[in-house]
Design an enzyme around this catalytic site. Sequence first.
Site, PDB file in Angstrom:
ATOM      1  N   GLU A   3       0.987  -1.160  -0.141  1.00 12.61           N
ATOM      2  CA  GLU A   3      -0.088  -0.105  -0.086  1.00 12.61           C
ATOM      3  C   GLU A   3       0.995   1.289   0.088  1.00 12.61           C
ATOM      4  O   GLU A   3       2.077   1.048  -0.584  1.00 12.61           O
ATOM      5  CB  GLU A   3      -0.948  -0.025   1.171  1.00 12.61           C
ATOM      6  N   LEU A  54      -3.665  -1.902   5.456  1.00 12.31           N
ATOM      7  CA  LEU A  54      -4.849  -1.401   6.189  1.00 12.31           C
ATOM      8  C   LEU A  54      -6.086  -1.620   5.064  1.00 12.31           C
ATOM      9  O   LEU A  54      -5.683  -1.080   4.001  1.00 12.31           O
ATOM     10  CB  LEU A  54      -4.817   0.108   6.644  1.00 12.31           C
TER      11      LEU A  54
HETATM   12  N1  PDD Z   1      -5.115   7.151   6.480  1.00 15.62           N
HETATM   13  N2  PDD Z   1      -3.301   2.635   4.309  1.00 15.62           N
HETATM   14  C1  PDD Z   1      -2.870   3.397   5.627  1.00 15.62           C
HETATM   15  C2  PDD Z   1      -1.568   2.866   5.945  1.00 15.62           C
HETATM   16  C3  PDD Z   1      -3.314   4.588   6.041  1.00 15.62           C
HETATM   17  O1  PDD Z   1      -3.086   5.174   7.094  1.00 15.62           O
HETATM   18  C4  PDD Z   1      -4.677   4.785   5.401  1.00 15.62           C
HETATM   19  C5  PDD Z   1      -5.493   5.959   6.020  1.00 15.62           C
HETATM   20  C6  PDD Z   1      -5.148   4.133   4.317  1.00 15.62           C
HETATM   21  C7  PDD Z   1      -6.421   4.269   3.939  1.00 15.62           C
HETATM   22  O2  PDD Z   1      -7.569   4.044   4.685  1.00 15.62           O
HETATM   23  P1  PDD Z   1      -8.888   4.732   4.650  1.00 15.62           P
HETATM   24  O3  PDD Z   1      -9.607   4.894   3.186  1.00 15.62           O
HETATM   25  O4  PDD Z   1      -9.902   3.934   5.572  1.00 15.62           O
HETATM   26  O5  PDD Z   1      -8.771   6.202   5.076  1.00 15.62           O
HETATM   27  C8  PDD Z   1      -4.581   2.930   3.894  1.00 15.62           C
HETATM   28  C9  PDD Z   1      -5.613   7.986   7.350  1.00 15.62           C
HETATM   29  C10 PDD Z   1      -6.282   9.151   6.476  1.00 15.62           C
HETATM   30  C11 PDD Z   1      -4.762   8.994   8.015  1.00 15.62           C
HETATM   31  O6  PDD Z   1      -3.812   8.181   8.650  1.00 15.62           O
HETATM   32  O7  PDD Z   1      -4.631  10.109   8.038  1.00 15.62           O
END
Ligand code: PDD
Length: 280
Positions: free
Chosen positions: A178, A202
């Site tokens: 990712e 995640l």
């Molecule tokens: N970050 N992967 C990682 C490592 C993340 O930290 C995030 C989200 C995602 C995307 O998840 P989602 O679509 O549920 O936001 C994937 C958040 C936004 C942050 O740390 O600010």
Amino acid sequence: MNYVLYNDQIVTRDEVVISQEDRGYQLGDGVYEVVKVYDGKFFTAKEHIDRLYASADKIDLVIPYTKDVLHKLLHDLVEKNELGTGHVYFQVTRGVAPRNHIYPEPSVEAVLTANVTENPRPMANFENGVRVIVQEDIRWLRCDIKSISLLGAAMLKQKAHQAGCYEAILHRDGVVTECSSSNVLAIKDGVLYTHPATNLILNGITRQVILACADEIGLPVKEEAFRVEDIATMDELIVSSTTSEVTPIVEVDGVAVNGGTVGPWTRKLQQAFNAKVEAL
Ligand code: PDD
């Protein structure tokens, strides 16, 4: 945005007292979430709250509120701050106890905090795309837990920032996982590829919304990992997260993707995603 959540109370920022011995502060022992707010309305709040409890469960952290109570508290916080478009950040730590790696007794209550940030949708990124670099994934092996221990992720994001880039695409032994704070998706020959939701990523809520959008627009999905050397052969690449939504990648390590322009499937996914936001 001066009102914040401190356990189950909405207070002003200066009323919050975080102990030096809060396990979040000393050990990074806690979990968090970020929910997007569009024009005062939550997007996928239930999914984020469910994931917070799932993350907490995975580390045997008991959140001393029901999901409904937490949802209501976050809703009240957004209202109290009169937030238009932005996001709400919330985290739960294992509470205050003398420093010790071993978890304290369950009688030690978790500490909940939340705050809101006003920020417009990054429309220029959606329109023009962003540049990224590729980095080795140096993080731990439980990336499925949305842990507040973000040092590895912060080091990687800083590398991207220093390279003048938006994100770092991460790989383990050549397998793309990712990004430092978002998921990565790729389109090749009319198929959408993204790493399966294992312990190595995640499982982004936005990623899941995009997979639903793909279904709606007739774009087949394969939750299969691809390799770093495949990146150059991809037709389209996307960064996804709560705040990045469907952000096109137009350059990887200085090499243009799709001739440096945003591809047609990405545009269709953006439209399908926008329709969900507009339906709020
Ligand atoms: N970050 N992967 C990682 C490592 C993340 O930290 C995030 C989200 C995602 C995307 O998840 P989602 O679509 O549920 O936001 C994937 C958040 C936004 C942050 O740390 O600010």
